[in-house]
Design a protein around this motif. Structure first.
Motif, PDB file in Angstrom:
ATOM      1  N   THR A 230       0.721   3.861  -3.056  1.00 27.19           N
ATOM      2  CA  THR A 230       0.293   5.237  -2.768  1.00 27.19           C
ATOM      3  C   THR A 230       1.282   6.240  -3.329  1.00 27.19           C
ATOM      4  O   THR A 230       0.903   7.331  -3.772  1.00 27.19           O
TER       5      THR A 230
ATOM      6  N   PHE B 214      -8.021  -1.012   0.917  1.00 29.96           N
ATOM      7  CA  PHE B 214      -7.192   0.159   0.633  1.00 29.96           C
ATOM      8  C   PHE B 214      -7.448   0.677  -0.777  1.00 29.96           C
ATOM      9  O   PHE B 214      -7.342   1.891  -1.019  1.00 29.96           O
ATOM     10  N   PHE B 215      -7.778  -0.238  -1.709  1.00 32.64           N
ATOM     11  CA  PHE B 215      -8.067   0.192  -3.071  1.00 32.64           C
ATOM     12  C   PHE B 215      -9.327   1.054  -3.117  1.00 32.64           C
ATOM     13  O   PHE B 215      -9.405   2.019  -3.887  1.00 32.64           O
TER      14      PHE B 215
ATOM     15  N   ARG C 184      -8.294   4.575  -1.964  1.00 33.36           N
ATOM     16  CA  ARG C 184      -7.014   5.017  -2.516  1.00 33.36           C
ATOM     17  C   ARG C 184      -6.966   6.526  -2.740  1.00 33.36           C
ATOM     18  O   ARG C 184      -5.886   7.123  -2.705  1.00 33.36           O
TER      19      ARG C 184
ATOM     20  N   TRP D 104      -1.954   3.946  -8.057  1.00 30.12           N
ATOM     21  CA  TRP D 104      -2.747   2.723  -8.015  1.00 30.12           C
ATOM     22  C   TRP D 104      -3.200   2.339  -9.430  1.00 30.12           C
ATOM     23  O   TRP D 104      -3.451   3.210 -10.259  1.00 30.12           O
TER      24      TRP D 104
ATOM     25  N   LEU E  29      -5.798   8.138   0.568  1.00 27.02           N
ATOM     26  CA  LEU E  29      -4.567   7.649   1.174  1.00 27.02           C
ATOM     27  C   LEU E  29      -3.413   8.582   0.851  1.00 27.02           C
ATOM     28  O   LEU E  29      -3.321   9.151  -0.239  1.00 27.02           O
TER      29      LEU E  29
ATOM     30  N   TRP F 278      -4.921   7.583   6.197  1.00 27.68           N
ATOM     31  CA  TRP F 278      -6.225   7.655   5.541  1.00 27.68           C
ATOM     32  C   TRP F 278      -6.932   8.883   6.086  1.00 27.68           C
ATOM     33  O   TRP F 278      -7.495   8.860   7.156  1.00 27.68           O
TER      34      TRP F 278
ATOM     35  N   VAL G 121       0.838  -1.199   0.000  1.00 21.91           N
ATOM     36  CA  VAL G 121       0.000   0.000   0.000  1.00 21.91           C
ATOM     37  C   VAL G 121       0.869   1.244   0.000  1.00 21.91           C
ATOM     38  O   VAL G 121       0.586   2.234  -0.702  1.00 21.91           O
TER      39      VAL G 121
ATOM     40  N   ASN H 184      -8.096  -3.975  -9.219  1.00 17.20           N
ATOM     41  CA  ASN H 184      -7.375  -4.690  -8.183  1.00 17.20           C
ATOM     42  C   ASN H 184      -7.933  -6.096  -8.069  1.00 17.20           C
ATOM     43  O   ASN H 184      -9.145  -6.301  -7.968  1.00 17.20           O
TER      44      ASN H 184
END
Length: 485
Positions: free
Chosen positions: A80, A96-97, A100, A84, A103, A112, A76, A88
């Motif tokens: 970041t 996390f996607f 994104r 990205w 992030l 975040w 991640v 995914n």
């Protein structure tokens, strides 16, 4: 055993079984003669002390190191920074996607929004930090939302509370009657709620602010009216007088305090009552309230209180301070100690002759103006000089009469010889232009009063009359109203 294992590992051998009756070799240790003259050895007492289950708080540097070692957060972190992909396929990266866009990375820590993404290895310790005062499931979630996050955080908090024997032993009964809320106050300490709580024979005066939900617990010796008035008077000396005092909402404060103290008792930590109250009140005041959504400290004190959880956020101020300290060290690496001069000390003054050319001229300190600045007498002139433009001189150099062009800079304080009244550049008279052929700085009718000035030469030609800096101003007679009438 370990020593024998290391010795035998260097040999090649086969192990064969032999019955005990076939053993004929002597056991030297069991047959070793013991001497009667044993030497009594003195042993030194060694004392060992252990910390009272205190762990250092987790800092942002610890989180940055753990992020690099975490198999998921390291990906991640890299994505970041680099970007990205549009799709995914990894289920571990899916939470996390989906976030994104929000992030970011600061000092090696994945954020975040304003919440720090915690690696797997540190999540258990931070859950214990959130659950330290047994404030309940909702309060733990509210407190966590201001500092940290990881996937399924709410579920982990619920699981910690449900598996806590202390919380389960003092959990509340389900509510049956509808709640009639109080009218919310509009400012701090407009309306406060007070009540008494009893904990193991110790009376506690509970004060609850209706606006900020700020809670206070004051130990008292007795629950008399005079004792209550004295404690409230001391409290009002810091907070000011409230407009209304009631008993209605204070029961909620009593419930929070007694529940937390009972949980502390179940934990078995040997702390005093004052210690337990201090930890409890601090955690309550920094935790966002379920009604206001804001921590009581922010509404009551208009600021956030610094706690152990504050250390997990990246400290920009500390980073700037460290950077400035490095700049100072690099700058001061070749700097020597500041030169100090005294009144009357002989010096050499760095003097600009013309553009790009300068020379050292002899002089002496006339007056110390500050830690780095001095009034210096050079010939029959005085200059306002910085210590970087001065050198100590012990040789008896002849006092030169400087050229006029030398003092065309701002360092020239006085164009005439120094008299007793000259103390600083602000007291110096206004400079006037001089001719390049002028060889004396005094006129015939202006005697030299200072002993530092050189004697006048009768062969010196008369100085040129200085040209006024500004033209003469013509003043018109004022017009008066009575003259016009």
């Amino acid at each position: 055993m370990q020593r024998w294992a290391l010795i035998l590992s260097g040999y090649q051998y086969q192990i064969q079984y032999r019955a005990s009756q076939d053993h004929g070799n002597c056991d030297s240790l069991s047959r070793l003669h013991i001497s009667d003259n044993l030497v009594q050895e003195d042993y030194e007492d060694v004392y060992f002390s252990e910390l009272d289950d205190v762990e250092l708080p987790i800092s942002n540097t610890d989180i940055a190191k753990a992020t690099k070692m975490d198999p998921v957060l390291s990906k991640v972190h890299e994505l970041t920074l680099t970007g990205w992909p549009n799709h995914n396929a990894d289920p571990e990266l899916q939470p996390f996607f989906e976030r994104r866009v929000s992030l970011s990375v600061e000092q090696g820590v994945v954020l975040w929004g304003i919440r720090v993404v915690i690696p797997q290895t540190l999540r258990k310790r931070l859950l214990e930090e959130l659950h330290e005062e047994h404030l309940g499931m909702c309060r733990m979630k509210s407190l966590a939302r201001g500092y940290l996050w990881w996937p399924n955080l709410d579920k982990d908090i619920e699981e910690v509370v449900e598996k806590c024997p202390s919380c389960m032993s003092v959990r509340n009964s389900p509510k049956s009657a509808p709640l009639h809320p109080w009218i919310w106050a509009t400012r701090p300490f407009q309306r406060i709620h007070i009540d008494y709580a009893d904990y193991k024979g110790q009376s506690l005066l509970i004060v609850y602010d209706g606006y900020s939900k700020w809670i206070d617990a004051i130990p008292v010796r007795s629950m008399t009216s005079s004792m209550t008035i004295d404690k409230l008077r001391m409290l009002f000396a810091s907070t000011g007088l409230p407009e209304e005092i009631s008993n209605g909402f204070a029961e909620r404060g009593v419930q929070i305090v007694k529940k937390a103290l009972k949980c502390k008792e179940v934990d078995g930590k040997p702390h005093s009552l004052e210690h337990k109250l201090a930890d409890l009140l601090l955690k309550c005041r920094i935790t966002p309230h379920t009604t206001t959504g804001v921590a009581p400290a922010e509404l009551f004190l208009k600021r956030q209180l610094r706690t152990r959880l504050s250390l997990i956020k990246p400290d920009t101020g500390k980073r700037v301070e460290n950077y400035q300290q490095k700049m100072k060290q690099n700058h001061d690496r070749g700097v020597i100690q500041v030169k100090k001069f005294h009144t009357g000390e002989k010096v050499q003054v760095k003097t600009i002759i013309q553009a790009g050319k300068w020379k050292w001229m002899p002089g002496y300190i006339h007056k110390v103006m500050g830690p780095l600045t001095y009034l210096v007498k050079v010939g029959n002139r005085t200059r306002y000089c910085h210590c970087d433009h001065l050198l100590s001189c012990k040789a008896d150099l002849p006092q030169e009469k400087p050229n006029i062009n030398i003092f065309d800079s701002a360092g020239d304080v006085n164009s005439t010889p120094i008299h007793a009244g000259v103390t600083s550049p602000s007291n110096a008279p206004e400079r006037i232009p001089h001719s390049r052929t002028q060889t004396s700085d005094t006129s015939d009718n202006q005697p030299i009063s200072s002993a530092d000035s050189p004697p006048s030469n009768p062969n010196t030609p008369a100085p040129i009359t200085p040209v006024k800096r500004y033209p003469a101003r013509e003043r018109n007679a004022p017009k008066r109203l009575i003259e016009e009438i």
